[in-house]
Design an enzyme around this catalytic site. Structure first.
Site, PDB file in Angstrom:
ATOM      1  N   ASP A  22       0.835  -1.208   0.000  1.00  0.00           N
ATOM      2  CA  ASP A  22       0.000   0.000   0.000  1.00  0.00           C
ATOM      3  C   ASP A  22       0.870   1.259   0.000  1.00  0.00           C
ATOM      4  OD1 ASP A  22      -1.879   2.093   0.684  1.00  0.00           O
ATOM      5  OD2 ASP A  22      -3.226   0.508   1.349  1.00  0.00           O
ATOM      6  N   SER A  57      -7.187   4.047  -1.248  1.00  0.00           N
ATOM      7  CA  SER A  57      -6.968   2.601  -1.140  1.00  0.00           C
ATOM      8  C   SER A  57      -8.255   1.810  -1.339  1.00  0.00           C
ATOM      9  CB  SER A  57      -6.370   2.242   0.219  1.00  0.00           C
ATOM     10  OG  SER A  57      -5.063   2.740   0.307  1.00  0.00           O
ATOM     11  N   ASP A  84      -9.533  -1.901   7.674  1.00  0.00           N
ATOM     12  CA  ASP A  84      -9.095  -0.825   6.786  1.00  0.00           C
ATOM     13  C   ASP A  84      -9.434  -1.186   5.329  1.00  0.00           C
ATOM     14  OD1 ASP A  84      -8.030   1.635   6.185  1.00  0.00           O
ATOM     15  OD2 ASP A  84      -5.942   0.988   6.275  1.00  0.00           O
ATOM     16  N   GLU A 130      -0.955  -7.826   2.871  1.00  0.00           N
ATOM     17  CA  GLU A 130      -0.703  -6.410   2.617  1.00  0.00           C
ATOM     18  C   GLU A 130       0.400  -5.849   3.513  1.00  0.00           C
ATOM     19  OE1 GLU A 130      -3.140  -2.228   2.147  1.00  0.00           O
ATOM     20  OE2 GLU A 130      -3.534  -3.430   3.914  1.00  0.00           O
ATOM     21  N   HIS A 169       2.261   8.894   4.123  1.00  0.00           N
ATOM     22  CA  HIS A 169       1.407   9.981   4.620  1.00  0.00           C
ATOM     23  C   HIS A 169       2.158  10.819   5.652  1.00  0.00           C
ATOM     24  CE1 HIS A 169      -2.472   9.149   2.780  1.00  0.00           C
ATOM     25  NE2 HIS A 169      -2.300   7.859   3.010  1.00  0.00           N
ATOM     26  N   HIS A 217      -1.498   2.477  -5.094  1.00  0.00           N
ATOM     27  CA  HIS A 217      -1.144   3.849  -5.509  1.00  0.00           C
ATOM     28  C   HIS A 217       0.169   4.202  -4.826  1.00  0.00           C
ATOM     29  CE1 HIS A 217      -2.125   4.941  -1.437  1.00  0.00           C
ATOM     30  NE2 HIS A 217      -3.240   4.250  -1.574  1.00  0.00           N
ATOM     31  N   HIS A 271      -1.912  10.900  -1.465  1.00  0.00           N
ATOM     32  CA  HIS A 271      -1.561   9.971  -2.548  1.00  0.00           C
ATOM     33  C   HIS A 271      -1.201  10.728  -3.820  1.00  0.00           C
ATOM     34  CE1 HIS A 271      -4.412   6.817  -0.548  1.00  0.00           C
ATOM     35  NE2 HIS A 271      -3.443   7.214   0.244  1.00  0.00           N
TER      36      HIS A 271
END
Ligand SMILES: *[C@@H]1O[C@H](CO)[C@@H](O)[C@H](O)[C@H]1NC(C)=O
Ligand SMILES: *[C@@H]1O[C@H](CO)[C@@H](O)[C@H](O)[C@H]1NC(C)=O
Ligand SMILES: [Zn+2]
Length: 612
Positions: free
Chosen positions: A103, A151, A202, A346, A355, A395, A508
């Site tokens: 991710d 996401s 999530d 993941e 972030h 992304h 992103h």
């Protein structure tokens, strides 16, 4: 990538040989290596190692050969007739599919991490990550309503093979549910699993086994994931964080809005076995006959960043350890089946480090994911049934740049400094929490500005961040920080500046991301540049499962699990217009930081991360 090109000496296909490789590293560099070596790069290292280690290498060669021979004969015996690869790169019978999501990992994250590892482990400049050796293509990531995806829309492209709006959890732009590859796999008789380092509720994991109109509905997602939705129990192995969304609001450590006990629901209504701590987790490892379905909630919210987790290894498992457990229990559970399993793993928090604009945290996240990828490759090599691992990102996050012009009037140096990242032993997020805790403590409340400055300088910058040349104005900026530009962002900026790492966003970006596979022969449809929905189509195609049949079933079974009036789709939570850019962050904050106590909310904002 090509098996035949690999020097025999350097095979690291078995778990044993990963350990061997680490021991060799220790011999060659005088320091312990946390990750496995790639084969090609290891052989290069041998060439450069010099005469003094030839004797050691000769011994290791003999040991390695013995392992390879032993390993090969074990495999020859293990392969069941009928479990084969067919002509078109697809197995003819039983098969396993592992899908790995990194991710928020863009191409620059790989360059940064590769150089970081070469620096910290004293490796030659040709040394590459395991992922680097399995690059097969790239993916275009836009969503149905934005050139920059989140996401949720990103994972819906993987799970359903369709574009949707930012925030959508496997629902389409018209707010009808779309069947997922995991659900279709379960219907077809495969076993299924989800392993993540963030909350299981999530967006990425949710998209495989839940359908809601907004990613913010994590309480509903928790219920759906354990089976409280039209399709019933569909995920056989759930391992990750996010315990707070499964516990009733009457319990310590809950972040639910209501008093539904989802753990109890999972156990009593859907037959899950449950673990919530490292000791019980470890007891499952290497044990045959683990009772499935399994729900392992290993953290209240996210599992700590790898850079912090290594100091709390007795509490939290790594991504590779969770992946290994899932692989082992799924393989055991499908031993006598003519179908294998589908597992999504993941590396969730590469995105969070992006972030937070925290390069020291991100390189460790990428290394942890690289190690998990190697773990899966080892598994596939040993497994009875043929299988493939495909990996990609939803992304990029942060607009990471491996190079930075600090002052516009001065031409930039052509360099960046991994040593700065290597010096840090904690994330900016951890450090800012420590700062907040200090301010809340009795000592902190009484402390003068001078005392606070000393704390920041010694306890935070020097001890945890390895930065010794802190300026007075930098210390002041921490003391004077506000929640709108919180300390964690300032800490992250100061380490990025020193390392000459640039970021142009806390969100992103639209850059294409990489696609990886165990072998391009087995993922031919993904070689080259592709739309992210093609990745989703590949998954369903490899398993030969009918995703559309699941969509039809969902549409037919309209049901009302939540008391929200006459709306047939009420079980997917209130319908909302697609997220607008302006409301996006607000919605995410409302959903992700929802909490019963104002205090908790403060702490999260303090941390300054928009976790999306
Ligand atoms: C807990 O949930 C119930 C509804 O299930 C609600 O009535 C109650 O107000 C909630 N309590 C807290 C403290 O949020
Ligand atoms: C790393 O830490 C050491 C002290 O342990 C310090 O002397 C050195 O300057 C630091 N290096 C960088 C690049 O900040
Ligand atoms: Zn994100």
């Amino acid at each position: 990538m090509a098996q035949s090109d690999r020097p025999l000496l350097a095979r690291d296909d078995s778990r044993d040989s990963i350990r061997e490789a680490n021991e060799e590293d220790a011999l060659l560099t005088g320091q312990a290596s946390p990750t496995s070596r790639s084969e090609r790069s290891r052989s290069q290292k041998y060439r450069e190692a010099g005469l003094s280690v030839y004797a050691i290498l000769a011994t290791i060669t003999i040991v390695a050969l013995a392992i390879v021979v032993n390993h090969e004969s074990r495999r020859a015996h293990a392969k069941t007739p009928g479990n084969r690869w067919g002509e078109h790169g697809k197995p003819t019978g039983k098969r396993n599919l592992i899908f790995m999501v990194s991710d928020g990992m863009g191409p620059a994250s790989l360059s940064m991490t590769r150089s970081f590892r070469q620096y910290t482990e004293v490796l030659p400049k040709e040394d590459v990550l395991v992922l680097d050796e399995h690059l097969i293509g790239s993916s275009r990531t836009r969503s149905s309503n934005s050139l920059i995806t989140d996401s949720a829309a990103g994972a819906t492209a993987f799970s359903c093979g369709m574009k949707s709006y930012n925030g959508a959890i496997s629902v389409l732009p018209d707010h009808t549910p779309c069947g997922t590859v995991l659900e279709a796999a379960k219907r077809a008789g495969y076993m299924t699993g989800l392993v993540v380092t963030t909350r299981l509720t999530d967006a990425t994991p949710a998209c495989f086994a839940a359908h809601v109109n907004s990613r913010a509905y994590e309480d509903i997602i928790a219920e759906q994931m354990v089976g409280n939705y039209p399709l019933g129990q569909t995920v056989d192995v759930l391992i990750g964080g996010g315990r707070c969304h499964f516990l009733p609001n009457t319990t310590e450590g809950s972040c639910r809005q209501d008093d539904t006990d989802v753990v109890k629901m999972a156990q009593e209504e859907f037959g899950y076995s449950y673990v919530d701590n490292r000791k019980d987790f470890d007891n499952l490892r290497g044990k045959s006959g683990v009772k499935l379905p399994l729900l392992a909630l290993m953290a209240e919210t996210d599992i700590p960043y790898e850079i912090d987790r290594v100091h709390m290894d007795d509490m939290y498992p790594s991504e590779a350890e969770m992946a290994q457990l899932a692989l082992d229990v799924l393989e055991a559970a499908t031993k006598d089946s003519d179908k294998g399993f589908f597992l999504m793993i993941e590396g969730s928090r590469i995105d969070h480090a992006g972030h937070g604009n925290d390069p020291a945290a991100q390189v460790r996240e990428v290394l942890a994911h690289d190690k998990a990828f190697a773990t899966v490759l080892d598994f596939l090599e040993d497994a009875d049934a043929p299988g493939v691992v495909v990996g990609t990102s939803d992304h990029e996050t942060g607009a990471l740049a491996v190079g930075l012009q600090r002052k516009h009037e001065v031409y930039p140096v052509y360099a960046w400094y991994p040593s700065v990242l290597a010096n840090a032993s904690h994330s900016a997020s951890y450090i800012s929490h420590k700062w907040a805790a200090y301010l809340d403590s009795r000592t902190g409340q009484k402390a003068s500005r001078k005392k606070k400055s000393e704390f920041i300088r010694h306890e935070l910058f020097q001890k945890d961040f390895g930065i010794y040349d802190v300026l007075d104005e930098e210390v002041d900026s921490i003391i004077d920080a506000t929640i709108f530009w919180p300390p964690s962002w300032i800490f992250a900026d100061l380490i990025s500046q020193r390392a000459r790492i640039g970021w142009s966003s806390h969100g992103h970006t639209a850059v294409d991301v990489n696609i990886y596979a165990s072998d391009p022969k087995h993922a031919r449809a993904l070689v080259g540049n592709h739309e992210n929905t093609e990745v989703g189509k590949f998954l369903a195609d490899f398993l030969e499962v009918d995703v559309e049949a699941v969509t039809r079933e969902l549409v037919k079974k309209r049901m009302r699990t939540h008391d929200q009036g006459e709306d047939d789709w009420a079980w997917m939570g209130p319908m909302r217009p697609p997220f607008s850019e302006a409301s996006h962050d607000q919605d995410l904050h409302a959903g992700l930081y929802r909490s019963r106590s104002g205090e908790h909310f403060e702490a999260q904002i303090h941390e300054g991360q928009v976790l999306a």
